[in-house]
Design a protein around this motif. Structure first.
Motif, PDB file in Angstrom:
ATOM      1  N   SER A   9       0.823  -1.213   0.000  1.00 45.04           N
ATOM      2  CA  SER A   9       0.000   0.000   0.000  1.00 45.04           C
ATOM      3  C   SER A   9       0.854   1.258   0.000  1.00 45.04           C
ATOM      4  O   SER A   9       0.496   2.250  -0.637  1.00 45.04           O
ATOM      5  CB  SER A   9      -0.932   0.004   1.216  1.00 45.04           C
ATOM      6  OG  SER A   9      -1.829  -1.076   1.138  1.00 45.04           O
ATOM      7  N   GLY A  10       1.981   1.229   0.704  1.00 45.12           N
ATOM      8  CA  GLY A  10       2.903   2.361   0.688  1.00 45.12           C
ATOM      9  C   GLY A  10       3.512   2.573  -0.687  1.00 45.12           C
ATOM     10  O   GLY A  10       3.676   3.709  -1.141  1.00 45.12           O
ATOM     11  N   GLU A  13       1.023   4.185  -2.740  1.00 47.66           N
ATOM     12  CA  GLU A  13       0.910   5.614  -2.431  1.00 47.66           C
ATOM     13  C   GLU A  13       1.867   6.420  -3.307  1.00 47.66           C
ATOM     14  O   GLU A  13       1.510   7.477  -3.826  1.00 47.66           O
ATOM     15  CB  GLU A  13       1.188   5.905  -0.961  1.00 47.66           C
ATOM     16  CG  GLU A  13       0.930   7.362  -0.648  1.00 47.66           C
ATOM     17  CD  GLU A  13       1.574   7.857   0.617  1.00 47.66           C
ATOM     18  OE1 GLU A  13       1.355   9.039   0.930  1.00 47.66           O
ATOM     19  OE2 GLU A  13       2.313   7.104   1.278  1.00 47.66           O
ATOM     20  N   SER A  42      -4.410   1.584  -2.615  1.00 47.49           N
ATOM     21  CA  SER A  42      -3.545   1.988  -1.519  1.00 47.49           C
ATOM     22  C   SER A  42      -4.336   2.215  -0.235  1.00 47.49           C
ATOM     23  O   SER A  42      -3.954   1.745   0.839  1.00 47.49           O
ATOM     24  CB  SER A  42      -2.783   3.261  -1.906  1.00 47.49           C
ATOM     25  OG  SER A  42      -1.941   3.680  -0.866  1.00 47.49           O
ATOM     26  N   LEU A  46      -4.248   0.034   3.198  1.00 50.26           N
ATOM     27  CA  LEU A  46      -3.974   0.683   4.485  1.00 50.26           C
ATOM     28  C   LEU A  46      -5.071   0.335   5.488  1.00 50.26           C
ATOM     29  O   LEU A  46      -4.780  -0.010   6.645  1.00 50.26           O
ATOM     30  CB  LEU A  46      -3.866   2.197   4.309  1.00 50.26           C
ATOM     31  CG  LEU A  46      -3.697   3.022   5.585  1.00 50.26           C
ATOM     32  CD1 LEU A  46      -2.412   2.659   6.319  1.00 50.26           C
ATOM     33  CD2 LEU A  46      -3.738   4.508   5.251  1.00 50.26           C
ATOM     34  N   TYR A  59      -0.051   4.204   9.764  1.00 49.05           N
ATOM     35  CA  TYR A  59      -0.094   5.431   8.967  1.00 49.05           C
ATOM     36  C   TYR A  59       1.310   5.997   8.751  1.00 49.05           C
ATOM     37  O   TYR A  59       1.656   6.412   7.643  1.00 49.05           O
ATOM     38  CB  TYR A  59      -1.004   6.468   9.628  1.00 49.05           C
ATOM     39  CG  TYR A  59      -1.139   7.714   8.809  1.00 49.05           C
ATOM     40  CD1 TYR A  59      -1.851   7.707   7.617  1.00 49.05           C
ATOM     41  CD2 TYR A  59      -0.535   8.909   9.198  1.00 49.05           C
ATOM     42  CE1 TYR A  59      -1.967   8.851   6.836  1.00 49.05           C
ATOM     43  CE2 TYR A  59      -0.644  10.050   8.435  1.00 49.05           C
ATOM     44  CZ  TYR A  59      -1.362  10.022   7.256  1.00 49.05           C
ATOM     45  OH  TYR A  59      -1.463  11.146   6.488  1.00 49.05           O
ATOM     46  N   TRP A  62       3.114   3.837   6.212  1.00 49.66           N
ATOM     47  CA  TRP A  62       2.509   4.029   4.891  1.00 49.66           C
ATOM     48  C   TRP A  62       2.973   5.341   4.271  1.00 49.66           C
ATOM     49  O   TRP A  62       3.423   5.382   3.125  1.00 49.66           O
ATOM     50  CB  TRP A  62       0.986   3.986   5.045  1.00 49.66           C
ATOM     51  CG  TRP A  62       0.172   4.171   3.817  1.00 49.66           C
ATOM     52  CD1 TRP A  62      -0.062   3.248   2.841  1.00 49.66           C
ATOM     53  CD2 TRP A  62      -0.563   5.347   3.454  1.00 49.66           C
ATOM     54  NE1 TRP A  62      -0.909   3.794   1.892  1.00 49.66           N
ATOM     55  CE2 TRP A  62      -1.234   5.069   2.243  1.00 49.66           C
ATOM     56  CE3 TRP A  62      -0.731   6.594   4.045  1.00 49.66           C
ATOM     57  CZ2 TRP A  62      -2.043   5.998   1.611  1.00 49.66           C
ATOM     58  CZ3 TRP A  62      -1.540   7.529   3.409  1.00 49.66           C
ATOM     59  CH2 TRP A  62      -2.186   7.219   2.201  1.00 49.66           C
ATOM     60  N   VAL A  63       2.884   6.411   5.035  1.00 46.78           N
ATOM     61  CA  VAL A  63       3.312   7.729   4.545  1.00 46.78           C
ATOM     62  C   VAL A  63       4.814   7.744   4.283  1.00 46.78           C
ATOM     63  O   VAL A  63       5.272   8.273   3.269  1.00 46.78           O
ATOM     64  CB  VAL A  63       2.934   8.843   5.548  1.00 46.78           C
ATOM     65  CG1 VAL A  63       3.621  10.155   5.210  1.00 46.78           C
ATOM     66  CG2 VAL A  63       1.435   9.024   5.592  1.00 46.78           C
ATOM     67  N   ILE A  65       6.892   5.247   3.539  1.00 44.41           N
ATOM     68  CA  ILE A  65       7.236   4.493   2.327  1.00 44.41           C
ATOM     69  C   ILE A  65       6.852   5.303   1.089  1.00 44.41           C
ATOM     70  O   ILE A  65       7.648   5.449   0.153  1.00 44.41           O
ATOM     71  CB  ILE A  65       6.537   3.118   2.314  1.00 44.41           C
ATOM     72  CG1 ILE A  65       7.131   2.209   3.384  1.00 44.41           C
ATOM     73  CG2 ILE A  65       6.643   2.460   0.941  1.00 44.41           C
ATOM     74  CD1 ILE A  65       6.351   0.926   3.610  1.00 44.41           C
ATOM     75  N   GLY A  66       5.643   5.833   1.097  1.00 45.90           N
ATOM     76  CA  GLY A  66       5.184   6.612  -0.053  1.00 45.90           C
ATOM     77  C   GLY A  66       6.042   7.834  -0.305  1.00 45.90           C
ATOM     78  O   GLY A  66       6.414   8.130  -1.446  1.00 45.90           O
ATOM     79  N   ILE A  97      11.204   4.037   9.533  1.00 42.96           N
ATOM     80  CA  ILE A  97      10.161   3.058   9.162  1.00 42.96           C
ATOM     81  C   ILE A  97      10.535   1.669   9.673  1.00 42.96           C
ATOM     82  O   ILE A  97       9.729   0.976  10.282  1.00 42.96           O
ATOM     83  CB  ILE A  97       9.951   3.038   7.632  1.00 42.96           C
ATOM     84  CG1 ILE A  97       9.366   4.372   7.163  1.00 42.96           C
ATOM     85  CG2 ILE A  97       9.072   1.881   7.214  1.00 42.96           C
ATOM     86  CD1 ILE A  97       9.423   4.571   5.666  1.00 42.96           C
TER      87      ILE A  97
END
Length: 107
Positions: A9-10, A13, A42, A46, A59, A62-63, A65-66, A97
């Motif tokens: 998902s990251g 993103e 994505s 998440l 979160y 996820w943020v 990685i993105g 991370i």
């Protein structure tokens, strides 16, 4: 399994963020379609990952990685200037991370 989905998902993103920039305000069809599909996948991933990973940790990962992949790709493609400081900051972000994964417990 939650962590695998979160990482994917990251990555998605970064795909939707890059596609959003290339859509030129949703005036270009294919980048706009890629944006929409990647965004839905994505966010869905998440949401799924948050079933087994605390919301704050999920979160942040996820943020992170993105963000790291988005700026890394922009530097690699020449859309953004490459600098040692940026690379070190991205590596620091990646380290954070990994740290969240190592210290965060699943609930």
């Amino acid at each position: 399994m939650y962590w695998v989905v979160l990482v994917i998902s990251g990555i998605l993103e970064a795909v939707w963020a890059t596609a959003l920039g290339r859509s030129e305000g949703f005036t270009r069809l294919w980048p706009s379609i890629v944006f929409g599909v990647a965004l839905v996948l994505s966010m869905g991933g998440l949401a799924y990952a948050m079933r087994g990973i605390p919301v704050g940790t999920a979160y942040a990962v996820w943020v992170g990685i993105g963000a790291a992949l988005t700026v890394g790709y922009a530097m690699f493609s020449g859309e953004e200037a490459l600098s040692l400081v940026k690379v070190l900051l991205i590596l620091g972000l990646v380290g954070c991370i990994v740290g969240l994964k190592l210290v965060g417990g699943e609930h």
